[in-house]
Scaffold this active site. Sequence first.
Site, PDB file in Angstrom:
ATOM      1  CB  VAL A   1      -3.393  -5.352   2.301  1.00  0.00           C
ATOM      2  CG1 VAL A   1      -2.182  -6.005   1.961  1.00  0.00           C
ATOM      3  CG2 VAL A   1      -4.335  -4.766   1.214  1.00  0.00           C
ATOM      4  CB  CYS A   2      -0.366  -6.745   5.693  1.00  0.00           C
ATOM      5  SG  CYS A   2       0.943  -7.529   6.329  1.00  0.00           S
ATOM      6  CB  THR A   3      -0.477  -5.407  10.207  1.00  0.00           C
ATOM      7  OG1 THR A   3       0.335  -4.282   9.419  1.00  0.00           O
ATOM      8  CG2 THR A   3       0.523  -6.386  10.440  1.00  0.00           C
TER       9      THR A   3
END
Length: 208
Positions: A98-100
């Site tokens: 998720v995300c970074t």
Amino acid sequence: MDVAFTLYPGMTALDLVGPYEALANQPEVTAHFVAASPDPVRCDAGLVVTPTTTFDEMTAADVIVVPGGSGWVGALDDGAVAAWLRRVHPAATWTTSVCTGALLLARAGILDGRPATTHWAVHEELASLGVEVRADRVVVDGPVITAAGVSAGIDMALTLVGLIWGDERAEFTQLVLEYDPRPPYRAGSPETAPAEVVARARAVLGER
């Protein structure tokens, strides 16, 4: 089914908790919070999560979830998360981020030759690691699933529920979560947010 939720200092709570709520409530799932040590891990906004196991102890998982957060740079520099991912990914059925968290997958070599997505603010950083970056909210490529920023982790987890248990189970999970986004503003992406808001967000995220 063992699902490993990866912890490290400075992760974003919703990156972790969104997928956790969608996945951990499945009756087949045993959830594990795995970190470098058994010490509590502080998220970037202060929430503290206690690991249930460590990287040394957990040598295999059916599903791996790697959250992002402002601590991704420190996690890259530390190297412990990437080292663990290199060990457990080959035998996992699904590896997700998720995300970074996608940058941690990339550092572990998991995104080599794969398309992936991440938070809009770090597309260039992910591309610099040799990844084909896409702007999609969720990207599925074989056994690897990546999600865009923060709230997209819920979309990723619902996608995964559908892939594992079928559409009806995913729809049931979405309904139970009442995941029916109707945000009060149209500022959820750089394309729809006012230019001054985008500029401020880039500055704040750059400082982090």
